[in-house]
Design a protein around this motif. Structure first.
Motif, PDB file in Angstrom:
ATOM      1  N   GLY A  45       0.800  -1.226   0.000  1.00  0.00           N
ATOM      2  CA  GLY A  45       0.000   0.000   0.000  1.00  0.00           C
ATOM      3  C   GLY A  45       0.827   1.267   0.000  1.00  0.00           C
ATOM      4  O   GLY A  45       0.276   2.374   0.100  1.00  0.00           O
ATOM      5  N   ASN A  55      -5.496  -9.716  -3.254  1.00  0.00           N
ATOM      6  CA  ASN A  55      -6.326 -10.468  -2.307  1.00  0.00           C
ATOM      7  C   ASN A  55      -5.425 -11.399  -1.507  1.00  0.00           C
ATOM      8  O   ASN A  55      -4.714 -12.232  -2.087  1.00  0.00           O
ATOM      9  CB  ASN A  55      -7.384 -11.270  -3.073  1.00  0.00           C
ATOM     10  CG  ASN A  55      -8.396 -11.927  -2.159  1.00  0.00           C
ATOM     11  OD1 ASN A  55      -8.038 -12.597  -1.195  1.00  0.00           O
ATOM     12  ND2 ASN A  55      -9.677 -11.778  -2.470  1.00  0.00           N
ATOM     13  N   ARG A  59      -9.073 -11.729   1.860  1.00  0.00           N
ATOM     14  CA  ARG A  59      -9.329 -10.318   2.183  1.00  0.00           C
ATOM     15  C   ARG A  59      -8.790  -9.434   1.070  1.00  0.00           C
ATOM     16  O   ARG A  59      -7.606  -9.528   0.697  1.00  0.00           O
ATOM     17  CB  ARG A  59      -8.687  -9.930   3.507  1.00  0.00           C
ATOM     18  CG  ARG A  59      -9.064  -8.502   3.902  1.00  0.00           C
ATOM     19  CD  ARG A  59      -8.571  -8.119   5.264  1.00  0.00           C
ATOM     20  NE  ARG A  59      -9.152  -6.840   5.671  1.00  0.00           N
ATOM     21  CZ  ARG A  59      -8.765  -6.151   6.738  1.00  0.00           C
ATOM     22  NH1 ARG A  59      -7.813  -6.637   7.523  1.00  0.00           N
ATOM     23  NH2 ARG A  59      -9.324  -5.011   7.040  1.00  0.00           N
ATOM     24  N   PHE A  61      -7.215  -6.354  -0.390  1.00  0.00           N
ATOM     25  CA  PHE A  61      -6.421  -5.187  -0.006  1.00  0.00           C
ATOM     26  C   PHE A  61      -6.661  -4.039  -0.989  1.00  0.00           C
ATOM     27  O   PHE A  61      -6.698  -2.877  -0.606  1.00  0.00           O
ATOM     28  CB  PHE A  61      -4.936  -5.532  -0.009  1.00  0.00           C
ATOM     29  CG  PHE A  61      -4.473  -6.294   1.197  1.00  0.00           C
ATOM     30  CD1 PHE A  61      -5.364  -6.922   2.051  1.00  0.00           C
ATOM     31  CD2 PHE A  61      -3.125  -6.396   1.489  1.00  0.00           C
ATOM     32  CE1 PHE A  61      -4.929  -7.621   3.163  1.00  0.00           C
ATOM     33  CE2 PHE A  61      -2.680  -7.083   2.603  1.00  0.00           C
ATOM     34  CZ  PHE A  61      -3.584  -7.701   3.436  1.00  0.00           C
ATOM     35  N   TYR A  62      -6.784  -4.410  -2.256  1.00  0.00           N
ATOM     36  CA  TYR A  62      -6.971  -3.395  -3.288  1.00  0.00           C
ATOM     37  C   TYR A  62      -7.820  -3.994  -4.407  1.00  0.00           C
ATOM     38  O   TYR A  62      -7.640  -5.144  -4.796  1.00  0.00           O
ATOM     39  CB  TYR A  62      -5.628  -2.931  -3.857  1.00  0.00           C
ATOM     40  CG  TYR A  62      -5.772  -2.091  -5.109  1.00  0.00           C
ATOM     41  CD1 TYR A  62      -6.070  -0.739  -5.020  1.00  0.00           C
ATOM     42  CD2 TYR A  62      -5.652  -2.669  -6.375  1.00  0.00           C
ATOM     43  CE1 TYR A  62      -6.241   0.032  -6.170  1.00  0.00           C
ATOM     44  CE2 TYR A  62      -5.814  -1.910  -7.518  1.00  0.00           C
ATOM     45  CZ  TYR A  62      -6.105  -0.560  -7.421  1.00  0.00           C
ATOM     46  OH  TYR A  62      -6.285   0.185  -8.546  1.00  0.00           O
ATOM     47  N   ASN A  69      -9.245   0.270  -1.462  1.00  0.00           N
ATOM     48  CA  ASN A  69      -7.816   0.521  -1.305  1.00  0.00           C
ATOM     49  C   ASN A  69      -7.542   0.709   0.181  1.00  0.00           C
ATOM     50  O   ASN A  69      -7.559   1.829   0.699  1.00  0.00           O
ATOM     51  CB  ASN A  69      -7.379   1.753  -2.101  1.00  0.00           C
ATOM     52  CG  ASN A  69      -5.885   1.948  -2.063  1.00  0.00           C
ATOM     53  OD1 ASN A  69      -5.121   0.995  -1.880  1.00  0.00           O
ATOM     54  ND2 ASN A  69      -5.440   3.189  -2.225  1.00  0.00           N
ATOM     55  N   LEU A  70      -7.316  -0.410   0.886  1.00  0.00           N
ATOM     56  CA  LEU A  70      -7.124  -0.342   2.333  1.00  0.00           C
ATOM     57  C   LEU A  70      -5.889   0.469   2.677  1.00  0.00           C
ATOM     58  O   LEU A  70      -4.846   0.344   2.018  1.00  0.00           O
ATOM     59  CB  LEU A  70      -6.968  -1.760   2.911  1.00  0.00           C
ATOM     60  CG  LEU A  70      -8.173  -2.706   2.823  1.00  0.00           C
ATOM     61  CD1 LEU A  70      -7.837  -4.016   3.538  1.00  0.00           C
ATOM     62  CD2 LEU A  70      -9.417  -2.081   3.431  1.00  0.00           C
ATOM     63  N   ARG A  75      -3.924  -3.057   6.558  1.00  0.00           N
ATOM     64  CA  ARG A  75      -3.523  -4.285   5.857  1.00  0.00           C
ATOM     65  C   ARG A  75      -2.790  -5.248   6.789  1.00  0.00           C
ATOM     66  O   ARG A  75      -2.689  -6.429   6.491  1.00  0.00           O
ATOM     67  CB  ARG A  75      -2.639  -3.936   4.649  1.00  0.00           C
ATOM     68  CG  ARG A  75      -3.357  -3.046   3.650  1.00  0.00           C
ATOM     69  CD  ARG A  75      -2.597  -2.872   2.360  1.00  0.00           C
ATOM     70  NE  ARG A  75      -3.280  -1.904   1.490  1.00  0.00           N
ATOM     71  CZ  ARG A  75      -3.128  -1.841   0.173  1.00  0.00           C
ATOM     72  NH1 ARG A  75      -2.299  -2.663  -0.451  1.00  0.00           N
ATOM     73  NH2 ARG A  75      -3.793  -0.940  -0.526  1.00  0.00           N
TER      74      ARG A  75
END
Length: 358
Positions: A45, A55, A59, A61-62, A69-70, A75
């Motif tokens: 990130g 993924n 989960r 992430f983006y 967009n965590l 994350r």
């Protein structure tokens, strides 16, 4: 466990990383400047991809499609670069517990001390980083990551600056921890031996693209693409001129027997140097119970420490690189200029296509 399908575009180049893994130890392998470190930073990130999805264990992430967009902190990633990432004004204990405190996690004292014992840091908890060796600093940085139980561990050539014995011991320590806690991990390296030892799966990266990915043994021993073969130590590589049944013919008219008909897409013959066998003097060239026997001369010998690299010149100007352990070199009484016979098993000849062909 890990699914990455992302793009990142720059003025002079574009990066495309597409791979997925089913295991917890994945090696990202490739030369310097191929985009390995940037891949980790996109996953962590630090930078945002232009398109795609990341993924981890289900989960997201983006995702450009889902507009997700965590932020980095959400994350829960453990990131270990090559540089020592310890605070110089904190003790080793304070450094290791820093992430635990900032994330407001609970730590069992007995488990913490057991971890310090395992990492060889129990007697250094009150020391400051400048009192420790490079290997001890990386142990402390690694212990800090393990303690927070990250969702994903990203290791960016963290041991490349260390001496070989220390590097090997730390690598073993990482493998034990990620296996014990089943932590998905991406380990960046350009060292073939390190990639083979650490990786259950391998992602080969070159010029910002994934050339090939898959299980380690399959990639190392039976690569699909000639670019992969060359990068992973297949130093005997020739273009195929023709295919005749269970054999292929090179441009210099040399012929190799193979264990099944060559597929239509096969373009290159690839052979590992350690898979070329030097026959004893009492084995005649006419022996037909061996595959691909060639007669020639040992033209050059190079001592590489752990092995010897030999150069063989045979009929029709066939040239082979051979890797041989020292004890075998001595036992066979080899020397430059000696006439020798070599044999290559049919099942150790790999036929590859070109990833970059148009």
């Amino acid at each position: 466990m890990i699914q990455v399908h992302i793009e990142k575009h720059f003025k002079q180049s574009s990066l495309h990383f597409n791979f997925h893994s089913a295991t917890n130890r994945v090696v990202v392998f490739g030369p310097s400047g191929s985009g390995k470190s940037l891949l980790l930073k996109l996953i962590a990130g630090f930078f945002q991809p232009d398109k795609g999805e990341v993924n981890i264990n289900g989960r997201v992430f983006y995702s450009s499609r889902q507009q997700i967009n965590l932020p980095i902190y959400d994350r829960q990633i453990g990131y270990l670069p090559q540089e020592y990432t310890l605070f110089p004004n904190m003790t080793i204990k304070e450094n290791i517990l820093y992430a635990v405190k900032t994330r407001k996690l609970k730590t069992d004292t007995s488990e913490f001390l057991a971890l310090m014992e395992r990492f060889g840091l129990k007697s250094h908890l009150d020391d400051y980083p400048h009192n420790l060796s490079g290997g001890q600093k990386q142990r402390a940085a690694l212990a800090r990551l393990v303690l927070i139980q990250p969702r994903l561990m990203l290791l960016d050539e963290p041991f490349s600056a260390l001496d070989t014995p220390i590097r090997e011991s730390l690598r073993e320590l990482v493998m034990e921890e990620v296996d014990k806690n089943n932590i998905p991990s991406l380990f960046v390296t350009h060292d073939t031996e390190e990639a083979f030892v650490f990786g259950k799966e391998l992602v080969l990266v070159e010029k910002g693209n994934v050339i090939e990915s898959g299980y380690q043994n399959q990639i190392f021993n039976f690569p699909k693409h000639v670019e992969t073969a060359k990068r992973l130590g297949f130093s005997n590589v020739w273009p195929i001129k023709g295919k005749e049944g269970n054999s292929v013919v090179l441009e210099d008219s040399n012929r190799f027997l193979i264990d099944k008909p060559a597929p239509s897409q096969a373009e290159f013959v690839c052979i590992r140097p350690e898979n070329v066998m030097i026959l004893r003097n009492n084995i005649n060239k006419s022996t037909r119970d061996r595959d691909n026997v060639f007669q020639g001369t040992l033209s050059k010998i190079h001592n590489r420490g752990r092995y010897l690299r030999l150069e063989f010149v045979g009929e029709n100007s066939l040239k082979l690189n051979i890797h041989l352990p020292d004890y075998m070199f001595t036992r066979l009484e080899l020397f430059e200029g000696k006439p020798i016979l070599v044999s290559i098993r049919k099942d150790q000849i790999v036929l590859c296509d070109s990833k970059t062909r148009t």
